[in-house]
Write a protein that holds these residues in place. Structure first.
Motif, mmCIF file in Angstrom:
data_model
loop_
_atom_site.group_PDB
_atom_site.id
_atom_site.type_symbol
_atom_site.label_atom_id
_atom_site.label_comp_id
_atom_site.label_asym_id
_atom_site.label_seq_id
_atom_site.Cartn_x
_atom_site.Cartn_y
_atom_site.Cartn_z
ATOM 1 N N LEU A 1 130.678 88.108 52.036
ATOM 2 C CA LEU A 1 132.061 87.616 51.915
ATOM 3 C C LEU A 1 132.149 86.183 52.431
ATOM 4 O O LEU A 1 132.803 85.335 51.804
ATOM 5 C CB LEU A 1 133.005 88.527 52.707
ATOM 6 C CG LEU A 1 134.489 88.120 52.681
ATOM 7 C CD1 LEU A 1 135.057 88.296 51.283
ATOM 8 C CD2 LEU A 1 135.287 88.949 53.689
ATOM 9 N N ILE A 2 131.480 85.910 53.555
ATOM 10 C CA ILE A 2 131.466 84.550 54.100
ATOM 11 C C ILE A 2 130.769 83.599 53.132
ATOM 12 O O ILE A 2 131.238 82.480 52.896
ATOM 13 C CB ILE A 2 130.769 84.542 55.477
ATOM 14 C CG1 ILE A 2 131.612 85.319 56.493
ATOM 15 C CG2 ILE A 2 130.544 83.111 55.965
ATOM 16 C CD1 ILE A 2 130.904 85.585 57.806
ATOM 17 N N GLU A 3 129.649 84.040 52.555
ATOM 18 C CA GLU A 3 128.925 83.215 51.581
ATOM 19 C C GLU A 3 129.793 82.918 50.351
ATOM 20 O O GLU A 3 129.786 81.795 49.834
ATOM 21 C CB GLU A 3 127.635 83.919 51.148
ATOM 22 C CG GLU A 3 126.513 83.883 52.163
ATOM 23 C CD GLU A 3 125.931 82.491 52.329
ATOM 24 O OE1 GLU A 3 125.840 81.755 51.326
ATOM 25 O OE2 GLU A 3 125.587 82.128 53.466
ATOM 26 N N THR A 4 130.539 83.925 49.923
ATOM 27 C CA THR A 4 131.406 83.730 48.745
ATOM 28 C C THR A 4 132.527 82.741 49.057
ATOM 29 O O THR A 4 132.872 81.896 48.223
ATOM 30 C CB THR A 4 132.003 85.075 48.289
ATOM 31 O OG1 THR A 4 130.949 86.005 48.035
ATOM 32 C CG2 THR A 4 132.816 84.901 47.014
ATOM 33 N N LYS A 5 133.070 82.824 50.284
ATOM 34 C CA LYS A 5 134.110 81.872 50.680
ATOM 35 C C LYS A 5 133.530 80.457 50.713
ATOM 36 O O LYS A 5 134.174 79.495 50.246
ATOM 37 C CB LYS A 5 134.654 82.255 52.062
ATOM 38 C CG LYS A 5 135.783 81.350 52.551
ATOM 39 C CD LYS A 5 137.024 81.513 51.683
ATOM 40 C CE LYS A 5 138.189 80.708 52.238
ATOM 41 N NZ LYS A 5 139.430 80.912 51.466
ATOM 42 N N LYS A 6 132.324 80.327 51.257
ATOM 43 C CA LYS A 6 131.667 79.017 51.281
ATOM 44 C C LYS A 6 131.454 78.506 49.853
ATOM 45 O O LYS A 6 131.703 77.326 49.559
ATOM 46 C CB LYS A 6 130.321 79.124 52.002
ATOM 47 C CG LYS A 6 129.561 77.804 52.094
ATOM 48 C CD LYS A 6 128.143 77.999 52.582
ATOM 49 C CE LYS A 6 127.278 78.576 51.474
ATOM 50 N NZ LYS A 6 125.854 78.648 51.853
ATOM 51 N N ASP A 7 131.000 79.403 48.967
ATOM 52 C CA ASP A 7 130.787 79.005 47.572
ATOM 53 C C ASP A 7 132.092 78.554 46.915
ATOM 54 O O ASP A 7 132.098 77.615 46.098
ATOM 55 C CB ASP A 7 130.181 80.166 46.779
ATOM 56 C CG ASP A 7 128.747 80.479 47.196
ATOM 57 O OD1 ASP A 7 128.113 79.607 47.827
ATOM 58 O OD2 ASP A 7 128.269 81.589 46.901
ATOM 59 N N GLN A 8 133.193 79.214 47.258
ATOM 60 C CA GLN A 8 134.499 78.818 46.721
ATOM 61 C C GLN A 8 134.873 77.403 47.169
ATOM 62 O O GLN A 8 135.308 76.574 46.354
ATOM 63 C CB GLN A 8 135.579 79.800 47.171
ATOM 64 C CG GLN A 8 135.674 81.071 46.350
ATOM 65 C CD GLN A 8 136.890 81.885 46.756
ATOM 66 O OE1 GLN A 8 136.991 82.369 47.883
ATOM 67 N NE2 GLN A 8 137.818 82.043 45.839
ATOM 68 N N LEU A 9 134.710 77.153 48.473
ATOM 69 C CA LEU A 9 135.060 75.833 49.008
ATOM 70 C C LEU A 9 134.168 74.743 48.413
ATOM 71 O O LEU A 9 134.643 73.661 48.051
ATOM 72 C CB LEU A 9 134.929 75.844 50.531
ATOM 73 C CG LEU A 9 135.970 76.693 51.283
ATOM 74 C CD1 LEU A 9 135.549 76.903 52.729
ATOM 75 C CD2 LEU A 9 137.345 76.033 51.216
ATOM 76 N N ILE A 10 132.875 75.036 48.285
ATOM 77 C CA ILE A 10 131.944 74.053 47.725
ATOM 78 C C ILE A 10 132.219 73.833 46.242
ATOM 79 O O ILE A 10 132.141 72.699 45.753
ATOM 80 C CB ILE A 10 130.492 74.507 47.978
ATOM 81 C CG1 ILE A 10 130.161 74.374 49.467
ATOM 82 C CG2 ILE A 10 129.507 73.695 47.142
ATOM 83 C CD1 ILE A 10 128.782 74.862 49.848
ATOM 84 N N ALA A 11 132.544 74.909 45.519
ATOM 85 C CA ALA A 11 132.873 74.765 44.101
ATOM 86 C C ALA A 11 134.098 73.884 43.907
ATOM 87 O O ALA A 11 134.172 73.096 42.957
ATOM 88 C CB ALA A 11 133.105 76.145 43.475
ATOM 89 N N ASN A 12 135.054 74.001 44.822
ATOM 90 C CA ASN A 12 136.249 73.158 44.745
ATOM 91 C C ASN A 12 135.893 71.688 44.958
ATOM 92 O O ASN A 12 136.467 70.790 44.328
ATOM 93 C CB ASN A 12 137.258 73.620 45.799
ATOM 94 C CG ASN A 12 138.686 73.277 45.425
ATOM 95 O OD1 ASN A 12 139.091 73.511 44.296
ATOM 96 N ND2 ASN A 12 139.429 72.720 46.359
ATOM 97 N N ILE A 13 134.935 71.438 45.871
ATOM 98 C CA ILE A 13 134.471 70.057 46.098
ATOM 99 C C ILE A 13 133.722 69.550 44.874
ATOM 100 O O ILE A 13 133.907 68.411 44.439
ATOM 101 C CB ILE A 13 133.552 70.003 47.338
ATOM 102 C CG1 ILE A 13 134.318 70.425 48.587
ATOM 103 C CG2 ILE A 13 132.978 68.605 47.526
ATOM 104 C CD1 ILE A 13 133.436 70.736 49.759
#
Length: 478
Positions: free
Chosen positions: A455-467
């Motif tokens: 879940l933490i990895e997915t949240k990180k992926d979401q934030l990075i995808a937004n960048i």
């Protein structure tokens, strides 16, 4: 009359020679670049609202992240190296601009010469007298004056070189902008990765507490003869495994902090961050606009465009080398064999005016090769430009799809974590009442830990995808 006819003939011969040279100049057609892009991304409606126009200070809301980016834009070594390259390209414009203007020099010269008596000059000098005195030996000569040279830019060769230098400078500016975009993106990526590692460490520590408590229960059950030593060993091994993972994450945190320090041009130090708010960090909606906006917003596309413009001019410069060059040189000054006669005018006055027309006639292989290379480089630049456009479109399309799917994945992962977290307490109660074995408890704890980390990895992926979508659209350098 005879001289006039002779001059006319020479003039006609010169014109014929120029026409002959012109007719022998090779011509190589290079196709036009293709800048066509689809009207929309995937099946999205046409909307010109574009997140790329947002300045990076407004795009990011975390004050610690903004401070890191600010520091990097001042102290990052690679960016500062790039800024010096931009300045060198700017200096090149000034150098090229001066080449099609006249060069004027001031000179002062002193010479001494002794020739042999049994030479033409020596025998003549032996017979000459100046003011009733023998010709001075050795002969000295003094001169001062101005000299000028100018290449007439009739084929626009020098002006095209200057324009090409301008485009190379503009390309370097866009290269700097592209580096800035990548730097901003890399710092934000690494910052969110650091926050994710902090949260993973918290999860592992929480899981260790749960497992230590479970180990204590298993030991009590063994003492009561309700379970075996095998269960105790399995729980001990699980505790040791998680302690090992804890140290691995701690090392990753150190490395990630040092990476941020390197990007910001600072010595290794603690990086301030808001790790407690990581999972609740809001992800703003991004607006992709229309694909045609990429041509103006993306620095790498604009850099390729300027490089193509420069290569077109370089091809014209290479072609102009086949034509004759026209040079004018002139000089005016004072010259005398004794310094005291230098001011005696007009006797000491000396001047010259020379006009040269020089063009390649035979053995032009080097010029032909240079022209072919310039044409090939122009074609290369066309492919680079088209590749940059296609790559930009695909990057945006991929990130738009990624953002959409990650949102669904995160919701499903959050639901999974909620179920597995409740299952830990349930499995522990069942184990205490002998309605579940220790393997079920271990498996439930392990699955819950993995789900939380995912879940933490997915949240990180979401934030990075937004960048990344922000960078892909051409944002982050303004």
């Amino acid at each position: 009359m005879k001289n006039s006819i002779k001059n006319s003939k020479l003039f006609l011969v010169g014109i014929c020679a120029v026409m002959l040279l012109h007719s022998c100049v090779p011509t190589r057609e290079v196709r036009k670049e293709n800048t066509a892009v689809p009207e929309t991304y995937l099946n999205k409606s046409v909307d010109t609202l574009n997140t790329a126009k947002t300045e990076w200070r407004s795009f990011f809301s975390d004050p610690y992240l903004i401070s890191l980016i600010d520091t990097a834009l001042v102290h990052n070594q690679e960016l500062n190296i790039m800024l010096q390259s931009v300045d060198m390209f700017k200096n090149q414009i000034q150098a090229k601009k001066g080449e099609y203007l006249p060069f004027v020099n001031i000179f002062a010269r002193a010479e001494v010469e002794k020739v042999g008596e049994h030479t033409r000059n020596g025998s003549v000098e032996k017979q000459l007298e100046i003011d009733g005195k023998e010709f001075p030996e050795p002969l000295t000569n003094y001169s001062v004056g101005l000299s000028a040279s100018w290449e007439l830019d009739i084929w626009k060769k020098l002006r095209n070189e200057k324009k090409a230098a301008v485009y190379e400078y503009l390309s370097s500016v866009e290269g700097k902008n592209f580096m800035t975009t990548n730097l901003v993106s890399e710092i934000a990526d690494t910052y969110y990765e650091l926050m994710a590692l902090d949260n993973q460490l918290d999860i592992v520590n929480q899981n260790l507490d749960i497992q230590k408590n479970a180990l204590r229960i298993v030991k009590l059950q063994k003492e009561a003869a309700k379970t075996t030593e095998l269960a105790v060993s399995r729980f001990k091994a699980e505790v040791i495994k998680n302690r090992s993972e804890k140290h691995e994450i701690e090392q990753k945190i150190v490395v990630t902090e040092h990476k941020i320090n390197f990007l910001t041009g600072q010595r290794p130090q603690y990086v301030k961050r808001k790790s407690k708010e990581f999972l609740t960090t809001k992800i703003d909606t991004t607006y992709a606009g229309v694909p045609s906006q990429l041509l103006q917003n993306r620095p790498d596309i604009r850099r390729a465009e300027f490089e193509l413009a420069a290569s077109k001019l370089n091809t014209k410069v290479a072609r102009a080398n086949f034509y004759p060059s026209v040079d004018i040189s002139a000089g005016v000054g004072l010259e005398s064999f004794k310094p005291k006669f230098l001011t005696s005018t007009p006797e000491s006055l000396a001047y010259s005016l020379i006009g040269d027309v020089v063009g390649p006639l035979i053995n032009r292989n080097a010029i032909k090769a240079a022209y072919k290379n310039a044409s090939d480089q122009q074609l290369q630049s066309i492919f680079e430009y088209e590749k940059a456009i296609l790559n930009a479109y695909i990057e945006v399309a991929n990130e738009l799809s990624n953002i959409k799917n990650l949102k669904t994945i995160y919701n499903l992962k959050a639901e999974q974590v909620s179920i597995l977290t409740n299952s830990i307490a349930l499995s522990t109660r069942l184990f205490k009442s002998a309605r579940a074995d220790y393997l079920e408890v271990l498996l439930t704890q392990r699955e819950a830990l993995d789900a939380k980390i995912e879940l933490i990895e997915t949240k990180k992926d979401q934030l990075i995808a937004n960048i990344h979508i922000y960078k892909s659209l051409g944002g982050g350098w303004k």
